[in-house]
Design an enzyme around this catalytic site. Structure first.
Site, PDB file in Angstrom:
ATOM      1  N   GLU A 255      -2.501  -8.135   7.540  1.00 23.07           N
ATOM      2  CA  GLU A 255      -2.825  -7.724   8.914  1.00 23.07           C
ATOM      3  C   GLU A 255      -3.738  -8.737   9.595  1.00 23.07           C
ATOM      4  OE1 GLU A 255      -3.958  -3.583   8.092  1.00 23.07           O
ATOM      5  OE2 GLU A 255      -2.010  -3.005   8.908  1.00 23.07           O
TER       6      GLU A 255
ATOM      7  N   GLU B 250      -7.210   6.198  15.448  1.00 26.09           N
ATOM      8  CA  GLU B 250      -6.791   4.783  15.434  1.00 26.09           C
ATOM      9  C   GLU B 250      -5.986   4.475  16.682  1.00 26.09           C
ATOM     10  OE1 GLU B 250      -4.378   3.182  12.272  1.00 26.09           O
ATOM     11  OE2 GLU B 250      -5.575   4.168  10.743  1.00 26.09           O
TER      12      GLU B 250
ATOM     13  N   ARG C  95       0.867  -1.193   0.000  1.00 27.64           N
ATOM     14  CA  ARG C  95       0.000   0.000   0.000  1.00 27.64           C
ATOM     15  C   ARG C  95       0.892   1.228   0.000  1.00 27.64           C
ATOM     16  NH1 ARG C  95      -2.205   0.182   6.342  1.00 27.64           N
ATOM     17  NH2 ARG C  95      -0.136   0.493   7.220  1.00 27.64           N
TER      18      ARG C  95
ATOM     19  N   ASN D 265      -4.608   7.731   3.855  1.00 24.95           N
ATOM     20  CA  ASN D 265      -4.313   7.106   5.153  1.00 24.95           C
ATOM     21  C   ASN D 265      -2.847   7.281   5.485  1.00 24.95           C
ATOM     22  OD1 ASN D 265      -5.480   5.287   7.319  1.00 24.95           O
ATOM     23  ND2 ASN D 265      -3.573   4.232   6.817  1.00 24.95           N
ATOM     24  N   GLU D 266      -2.599   7.852   6.632  1.00 24.25           N
ATOM     25  CA  GLU D 266      -1.224   8.006   7.131  1.00 24.25           C
ATOM     26  C   GLU D 266      -0.277   8.409   5.999  1.00 24.25           C
ATOM     27  OE1 GLU D 266      -0.172   4.512   9.404  1.00 24.25           O
ATOM     28  OE2 GLU D 266      -1.123   5.335  11.187  1.00 24.25           O
TER      29      GLU D 266
ATOM     30  N   TRP E 266       2.959  -5.698  14.005  1.00 29.57           N
ATOM     31  CA  TRP E 266       4.191  -5.193  13.376  1.00 29.57           C
ATOM     32  C   TRP E 266       5.325  -4.974  14.383  1.00 29.57           C
ATOM     33  CZ3 TRP E 266       4.570  -0.583  15.861  1.00 29.57           C
ATOM     34  CH2 TRP E 266       3.379   0.074  16.213  1.00 29.57           C
TER      35      TRP E 266
ATOM     36  N   PHE F 222      -3.248 -10.930  11.724  1.00 22.92           N
ATOM     37  CA  PHE F 222      -3.072 -11.148  13.161  1.00 22.92           C
ATOM     38  C   PHE F 222      -3.069  -9.842  13.953  1.00 22.92           C
ATOM     39  CE2 PHE F 222      -1.546 -15.160  11.358  1.00 22.92           C
ATOM     40  CZ  PHE F 222      -2.445 -15.992  12.011  1.00 22.92           C
ATOM     41  N   HIS F 223      -3.579  -8.781  13.347  1.00 24.19           N
ATOM     42  CA  HIS F 223      -3.739  -7.515  14.085  1.00 24.19           C
ATOM     43  C   HIS F 223      -5.074  -7.562  14.810  1.00 24.19           C
ATOM     44  CE1 HIS F 223      -4.129  -3.258  14.956  1.00 24.19           C
ATOM     45  NE2 HIS F 223      -2.901  -3.055  14.512  1.00 24.19           N
TER      46      HIS F 223
HETATM   47  C1  GAL Z   1      -1.790   2.096  10.997  1.00 24.03           C
HETATM   48  C2  GAL Z   1      -2.580   2.133   9.704  1.00 24.03           C
HETATM   49  C3  GAL Z   1      -3.688   1.107   9.690  1.00 24.03           C
HETATM   50  C4  GAL Z   1      -3.176  -0.221  10.162  1.00 24.03           C
HETATM   51  C5  GAL Z   1      -2.575  -0.052  11.524  1.00 24.03           C
HETATM   52  C6  GAL Z   1      -2.048  -1.327  12.125  1.00 24.03           C
HETATM   53  O1  GAL Z   1      -0.533   2.641  10.845  1.00 24.03           O
HETATM   54  O2  GAL Z   1      -3.130   3.406   9.505  1.00 24.03           O
HETATM   55  O3  GAL Z   1      -4.199   1.019   8.387  1.00 24.03           O
HETATM   56  O4  GAL Z   1      -2.246  -0.704   9.253  1.00 24.03           O
HETATM   57  O5  GAL Z   1      -1.487   0.824  11.436  1.00 24.03           O
HETATM   58  O6  GAL Z   1      -1.479  -1.091  13.398  1.00 24.03           O
END
Ligand code: GAL
Length: 683
Positions: A371, A323, A126, A164-165, A331, A373-374
Site C-alpha cells: 500500500e 476509514e 492478509r 479488519n474488514e 487499488w 502508494f495509498h
Molecule cells: C481497506 C482496508 C485498509 C486498507 C484500505 C485501502 O479496505 O481496511 O486496511 O487496505 O482498504 O484503501
C-alpha cells in the site's frame, strides 16, 4: 392508519458514543510498527496539531506481537500506547487477527482459504484464513485474550476493533473444513434433507440429495450452480464470518466487559459477503469504511447512499466512519487524487448523515509494502504538503462542529428498502440481464431524491415503517411474504409506495413466485408482467412523457383501477405501460417498469413526492446541493449544506454558522465546492 409524525417522537434512546472522543472522533489507522521509534514523537505532535483524538492501532501487527508460536513481544505496543495516551490520543485497539503471521501459515497451511478452483491462498498477503478453521480460531483467540489481559486497563483504550474488514480478502472459502461447517449449517437450517431439496428445487438436473453429507460448497463447475444453494452459501459465509467476530467478542467481553467492541463494515461492497444489517445487532457501534471511486462522476451520491445505509443499520443512532481516504487509493485502475475541497466535502457528508466521527486509512503513508502508494494524512512529502494542511484545516472544522455530537439525522419522510439477501439473490446464477446490478437503481433513486433536497432513510425489510409518508422498493429482487405484507399494509394504511421492476420476483428460497411478475407485489400494484424484455447496453427506449429508459423493459398488463402514468413510446413494447399507479386502501402504489435516466428519475420522484405530500429538508436552488438536518432531543438542529456543483448555490436557512459564527437569515449562499453547517434558529 399510517400518519406522519415529527422527528422528535423518535429521538429517545442511546445516542452518542462519548467513550470514544471529546467531540467528533478524528484520526486514522496508525501503523507505528512501520517506522523507527524516533518518528513516533513527531507523529503525536502532528496528530495534536491536526486535532486527531483517536487512532486505530495495531490492525495488521500480529506477526510483530506474537513473534513465534506463543512468544509475545509487547514492548513496542506498550510504548506507543503510553505515548499516545500522554499525547491525549485515544486508541481503538485492533485485535490484529486480519493478518496471520508467516510462522502460523507455515506451521498450519490448512488455516488458509481455498478458492472455488481448489487453490489454497499462499502466504504473503492478509486475511488468508478461513473463518471455519478451528486451528486459526484457537490461535486467534489466544492472541485476543493475551491482548485483552494486557491492555484492558490501559487508559488510552477506547474500543476494540475486531480484526479488519472480515470477509474482504477471505470471503467464501471452499475447502474441506469449510464444507463440514457448511453441512452443519444446512442441517441446522433445514433439519431434514427433504426440506433442503424442496427449498432448492433440487429436482432440477436431478440433483436430489439423500443426505446433508452429499452437499459440497459451490466449487468450480463448468455449468452454473443452483441459485437456492448459492444464496444459502452466501448466508452461511456471512454467518461464518460473523461467528468469528462473535468468538473474538466473547473473549473481549469476558476479559474487558466495559470496553465497547466493533468491527469495520464495508457497506459499499456490492453485493458483498456480509449481511451487515444482521451484524449491526452485534456491534456496540456501527463503523463503516467508504472509499470513493475516482472514475465515478457521481461518487458523492454513492457516498450519501452508503452513509444512509450505515445509519439505517445503526437504527438511526450515530455511527462512525472508520476509514476513508484523504486522497488517492492504490487499488483502482487509475488512482485519482481528490480535487481541492473534496476530502472535506466527503468527510462532512458522512458527518451530516449521522457519523459522529471520521477516520482515514491511514495516518502516515507507508514507504514500503503493497500500500506504499495509498494516500494518508501525512503523505510521503511530509507535513509540508497540501494534504496535511487540509487534514489540519479539517480537524479544526470538526472541532467547531462538536455541538453536533449525539444528535441524530432528522427522521426522513421517505423510507427505502435495501436488502443484502435480495442483492445476493440477484447475484446468484444466471439472470435475465447482467447489466442490472442490485445497487444501481436504489442508488440512482436515492440520488434523485437527494437532488430535490428530500431525505431518505434506507432500511432493511422488517424494519418498522410507521411514521413514513412514502416508501421506495427499488429492484428488491427477493421479497419474503412478510415483506410483501408490510409493504401492502403500509400503503393500505395511508402510505405511498413506489415499487420498481425486478422487485419481489423470488421468495426467500430464491424460487420464482409464479403467476406473473412481480409476484410479491402484483396485487398491490395492480400490474402483471408476463415477459421480460431487457435492453442491450447502449440501447434506450422512449416513454410518451418525454423521459427515456434503458437496461430494462417488460410487458406490463394492468388490472382494473390501475392508471397508466406513462407508456413506452417505441421499441418492441411500444404502447405498453411503463409507469402506473393505483389506490391502495388509504394510500397508493406506483410501479416503474424501466430504468429511467437521471432526469427521468428526478421527474418521477418529484411527482411521487408531491403525490405523497413529502417535503424537502430545505429548499435548494439547483442540482449538486446536498442538504441534511441533524437534531438533538432538546430541539437544537443543524443544517448541513454541501455544494458539490461547480457554481454557487443557495439554500433556505436561518441561524448561525457553526464554524465562524456568521448569522444567516432566509437564504444561505454556499459557494461552489463549499460546505456550510448552520445551527438553526428554533423552527
Ligand atoms: C481497506 C482496508 C485498509 C486498507 C484500505 C485501502 O479496505 O481496511 O486496511 O487496505 O482498504 O484503501
Amino acid at each position: 392508519m399510517t400518519s406522519f409524525t415529527s422527528h422528535s417522537a423518535d429521538l429517545a434512546g442511546p445516542t452518542a458514543f462519548p467513550w470514544l472522543a471529546d467531540g467528533l472522533a478524528y484520526g486514522g489507522d496508525y501503523s507505528p510498527e512501520q517506522w523507527p521509534e524516533e518518528v513516533w514523537a513527531d507523529d503525536v505532535a502532528l496528530m495534536q496539531r491536526a486535532g486527531v483524538n483517536l487512532v486505530n492501532l495495531g490492525v495488521f501487527s500480529w506477526g510483530l506481537l506474537e513473534v513465534a508460536d506463543g512468544e509475545f513481544d509487547w514492548g513496542w505496543l506498550d510504548r506507543i500506547m503510553d505515548l499516545l495516551h500522554d499525547g491525549g490520543i485515544g486508541v481503538n485497539l485492533a485485535t490484529p487477527t486480519a493478518a496471520p503471521p508467516t510462522w502460523l501459515l507455515q506451521a498450519h497451511p490448512e488455516i488458509a482459504t481455498v478458492d472455488a478452483d481448489g487453490r489454497r491462498t499462499a502466504q504473503g498477503g492478509r486475511l488468508a484464513w478461513s473463518p471455519s478453521s478451528a486451528t486459526f480460531r484457537r490461535y486467534a483467540l489466544r492472541l485476543v485474550r493475551a491482548m485483552a489481559e494486557r491492555y484492558g486497563d490501559h487508559p488510552a483504550l477506547r474500543m476494540w476493533h475486531v480484526s479488519n474488514e472480515l470477509g474482504n480478502e477471505n470471503a467464501r472459502c471452499y475447502g474441506e473444513e469449510t464444507a463440514a461447517a457448511w453441512r452443519e449449517w444446512l442441517t441446522s437450517r433445514y433439519g431434514e434433507v427433504a426440506a433442503m431439496n424442496d427449498a432448492w428445487g433440487s429436482a432440477f438436473w436431478g440433483h436430489r440429495y439423500t443426505s446433508f453429507a452429499q452437499v459440497e460448497p459451490p466449487r468450480h463447475n463448468r455449468t452454473q450452480h443452483n441459485p437456492g444453494l448459492l444464496l444459502d452459501f452466501e448466508r452461511f459465509t456471512s454467518d461464518a464470518l460473523l461467528g468469528h467476530y462473535l468468538a473474538e467478542r466473547a473473549v473481549l467481553r469476558e476479559v474487558t466487559p466495559a470496553i465497547p467492541v466493533t468491527t469495520n463494515f464495508m457497506v459499499q461492497a456490492n453485493p458483498g459477503v456480509a449481511d451487515y444489517g444482521r451484524w449491526a445487532e452485534e456491534v456496540d457501534l456501527v463503523a463503516n469504511d467508504h472509499y470513493t471511486i475516482g472514475a465515478d462522476p457521481h461518487r458523492e451520491a454513492d457516498l450519501a447512499f452508503c452513509a444512509d445505509r450505515s445509519r439505517g443499520m445503526a437504527g438511526g443512532r450515530p455511527w462512525l466512519l472508520i476509514e476513508h481516504s484523504t486522497a488517492a487509493v492504490n487499488w483502482q485502475p487509475v488512482n485519482r487524487a481528490k480535487a481541492p475541497g473534496e476530502m472535506a466535502r466527503n468527510t462532512l457528508a458522512h458527518i451530516a448523515r449521522g457519523a459522529d466521527g471520521a477516520m482515514f486509512f491511514q495516518w502516515r503513508q507507508s514507504t514500503a509494502g503493497s500500500e506504499q502508494f495509498h494516500s494518508a494524512m501525512v503523505p510521503h512529502a511530509g507535513a509540508d504538503s497540501q494534504v496535511y494542511r487540509d487534514v489540519v484545516a479539517l480537524g479544526a472544522t470538526l472541532q467547531s462542529l462538536a455541538p453536533v455530537v449525539g444528535s441524530r439525522v432528522e427522521r426522513a419522510q421517505v423510507a427505502m428498502l435495501f436488502d443484502h439477501e435480495a442483492a445476493a439473490a440477484w447475484a446468484s446464477g444466471p439472470k435475465p440481464s447482467s447489466l442490472v446490478t442490485a445497487v444501481d437503481l436504489p442508488r440512482a433513486v436515492h440520488r434523485a431524491l437527494t437532488e430535490l433536497g428530500i431525505a431518505v432513510d434506507v432500511l432493511r425489510p422488517g424494519d418498522a415503517l410507521d411514521g413514513y409518508r412514502a416508501l421506495v422498493v427499488p429492484t428488491l429482487f427477493l421479497a419474503t411474504d412478510a415483506t410483501a405484507d408490510a409493504v401492502r399494509d403500509f400503503a393500505e394504511s395511508g402510505g405511498h409506495v413506489l415499487v420498481t421492476y425486478l422487485s419481489g420476483i423470488v421468495d426467500e428460497t430464491n424460487r420464482v413466485r409464479p403467476g406473473g411478475y412481480p409476484g410479491a407485489f402484483r396485487d398491490l400494484l395492480g400490474v402483471r408482467v408476463d415477459e421480460f424484455f431487457p435492453l442491450f447496453a447502449g440501447d434506450t427506449v422512449a416513454l410518451d412523457d418525454g423521459t427515456t429508459g434503458s437496461q430494462w423493459t417488460e410487458r406490463v398488463e394492468i388490472a382494473d383501477g390501475t392508471e397508466v402514468l406513462a407508456r413506452l413510446a417505441d421499441g418492441d413494447l411500444a404502447g405498453t405501460p411503463a409507469v402506473t399507479r393505483r389506490s391502495a386502501g388509504a394510500g397508493s402504489a406506483t410501479y416503474l417498469a424501466t430504468r429511467l435516466d437521471h432526469d427521468g428519475l428526478v421527474a418521477l420522484v418529484r411527482a411521487f413526492a408531491a403525490h405523497a405530500g413529502v417535503t424537502a429538508v430545505a429548499a435548494v436552488d439547483g442540482p449538486g446541493m446536498e442538504v441534511v438536518r441533524r437534531v438533538h432531543d432538546d430541539g437544537r438542529s443543524f443544517l448541513f449544506a454541501i455544494n458539490h456543483a461547480a457554481s454557487d448555490r443557495t439554500v433556505a436557512a436561518t441561524g448561525r454558522d457553526l464554524t465562524d459564527g456568521t448569522a444567516t437569515e432566509g437564504r444561505l449562499g454556499v459557494p461552489a465546492g463549499a460546505v456550510r453547517v448552520i445551527e438553526e434558529d428554533p423552527r
